[in-house]
Design an enzyme around this catalytic site. Structure first.
Site, PDB file in Angstrom:
ATOM      1  N   HIS A   1      -4.035  -3.076  43.509  1.00  0.00           N
ATOM      2  CA  HIS A   1      -3.420  -2.154  42.562  1.00  0.00           C
ATOM      3  C   HIS A   1      -2.268  -2.859  41.865  1.00  0.00           C
ATOM      4  CE1 HIS A   1      -2.280  -1.096  46.762  1.00  0.00           C
ATOM      5  NE2 HIS A   1      -1.042  -1.211  46.313  1.00  0.00           N
TER       6      HIS A   1
ATOM      7  N   ASP B   1     -10.531   0.977  40.268  1.00  0.00           N
ATOM      8  CA  ASP B   1      -9.789   0.413  39.124  1.00  0.00           C
ATOM      9  C   ASP B   1      -9.422   1.477  38.096  1.00  0.00           C
ATOM     10  OD1 ASP B   1     -10.291  -2.269  40.172  1.00  0.00           O
ATOM     11  OD2 ASP B   1     -12.341  -1.985  39.440  1.00  0.00           O
TER      12      ASP B   1
END
Length: 438
Positions: free
Chosen positions: A42, A14
């Site tokens: 993503h 992340d």
């Protein structure tokens, strides 16, 4: 000249890899995913619109870029087809721009069922430590288990659906015994799974390509390639916070194995890191925060998993763990993301070392879970800044304190920061040095 660049996360995932890959993609001809599966979400913001992908490489949002899913990826046929359909609905050109390796192992419903069943019970068969890993429940771990156990169904098995069905039934029986007898869960009907496969098999087969050969020829032509990592280095199966890790190699070495190219074809490694730390799921997190600052980082940073929606744990920047990531992947330079989330804090902290329970100062990241549990972060405290960094595109326009923070991070991690992300949009970046222009 830099032709091939590996882009990986230096923390627990992340970090903003998708945005940076999306930003650099116009300079290359190929973007290649090489490990993980659809547990890797993503999110990319284009013209103030969010696009979230889990399996298809980030390069798909740029015309004329070829996107490859290499053999190291565990591939869900249903998820891949759904993502293709989603992209077509928003008028993204997909045909002849997405290709897959025939050696990809498949994620099928019994992998997901066993993954979820394991997480439901108070202890898990994934480890011997009586802990719950906190997986995404996408079936990634069980799919990699099948791969290592040499019973996985692969893309090339789709060439003969009769043989595929026979193998599928045997594997479904194997998992159904566990699901019913051990986990007291519902079995998987392999007929339903087979019906799904029949629906999507032609789509997958038409996208099969010889990935190593394609990329070797691309390099000979002088084409540029981004190798897109998923998750983060601290989740690597060998070098991460085991057993709280993913099931693949998230380091730069994973690109070599997952794609099928030799080490000499990796020209550069760019590490992506947040200006603070986050982690989703369980596992050690030395700089984890609670209270107002943790809430600030989570709320302002929108720290919720793009795959599960789970709230991410937040903490100060941990230079010890990032140095570990740099070491195990030979990272050349870094990109610092989400500096704008720290705007307005009165102070910021950098963890420069750990202190053990007996007072020893530790500068290297421990592999032992017990050692990680018994350490205390050693912090440097720097002044925060009241000015805004959002959208700034030149380093000298940043608030003085933000510049000092960035420079100090460079010093303690030992590599230069080439790119600084100052907001969610693909163009909100400060480019100190472009790694693709060396």
């Amino acid at each position: 000249m830099i032709q091939n660049i590996v882009i990986i996360g230096t923390q627990w995932g992340d970090e903003g890899k998708g945005k940076i890959i999306d930003f650099l993609t116009p300079q290359v001809q190929y973007v290649v995913r090489y490990q993980g599966g659809h547990n890797a979400g993503h999110t990319i913001v284009v013209n103030h619109k969010k696009v979230t992908l889990h399996l298809i490489p980030s390069g798909i949002l740029h015309d004329n870029i070829i996107n490859i899913i290499a053999g190291g990826v565990v591939l869900s046929p249903v998820i891949l087809v759904k993502e293709i359909q989603k992209l077509k609905k928003i008028n993204v050109l997909v045909d002849d721009r997405i290709f897959i390796s025939e050696s990809c192992s498949l994620i099928l419903p019994y992998h997901i069922a066993i993954d979820l069943a394991r997480e439901k019970i108070s202890t898990t068969v994934i480890t011997n430590n009586n802990v719950i890993i906190g997986t995404t429940g996408c079936g990634i771990g069980p799919a990699y288990e099948d791969k290592v156990a040499r019973r996985a169904l692969r893309v090339y098995d789709l060439y003969n659906l009769k043989n595929f069905e026979n193998k599928l039934k045997n594997i479904a029986d194997f998992y159904n015994f566990q699901l019913v007898q051990y986990y007291h869960a519902e079995p998987i009907d392999y007929h339903v799974v087979m019906d799904e496969i029949i629906t999507v098999s032609d789509i997958l087969i038409k996208k099969v390509i010889d990935v190593p050969e394609l990329l070797l020829n691309a390099r000979k032509r002088g084409d540029k390639i981004i190798f897109e990592g998923a998750q983060g280095s601290l989740l690597d199966i060998d070098h991460g916070t085991y057993p709280y890790v993913t099931s693949s190699h998230t380091t730069s070495g994973g690109a070599i194995v997952g794609i099928g190219v030799g080490p000499k074809y990796i020209d550069y490694v760019l590490g992506i890191m947040k200006a603070y730390s986050t982690r989703v799921g369980n596992g050690p997190f030395p700089t984890e925060l609670s209270g107002d600052i943790a809430e600030w980082l989570c709320t302002r940073g929108q720290e919720f998993g793009s795959t599960t929606g789970r709230r991410r744990r937040t903490g100060w920047f941990d230079a010890v763990s990032v140095r570990h990531a740099i070491k195990i992947s030979s990272i050349n330079s870094a990109c610092l993301t989400k500096i704008d989330i720290l705007d307005g804090l009165k102070y910021v902290k950098i963890c420069v070392a750990y202190q053990s329970f007996n007072g020893e100062i530790i500068y290297n990241f421990p592999y032992s879970l017990e050692n990680l549990k018994n350490i205390t972060p050693v912090y440097e405290v720097l002044p925060g800044w009241s000015g805004r960094t959002t959208g700034i595109k030149k380093f000298n326009q940043l608030p003085l304190e933000a510049k000092q923070y960035i420079k100090r991070i460079e010093e303690v991690i030992g590599i230069p920061i080439d790119i600084i992300s100052t907001g969610p949009d693909r163009l909100m970046n400060i480019i100190v040095r472009n790694p693709l222009n060396f």
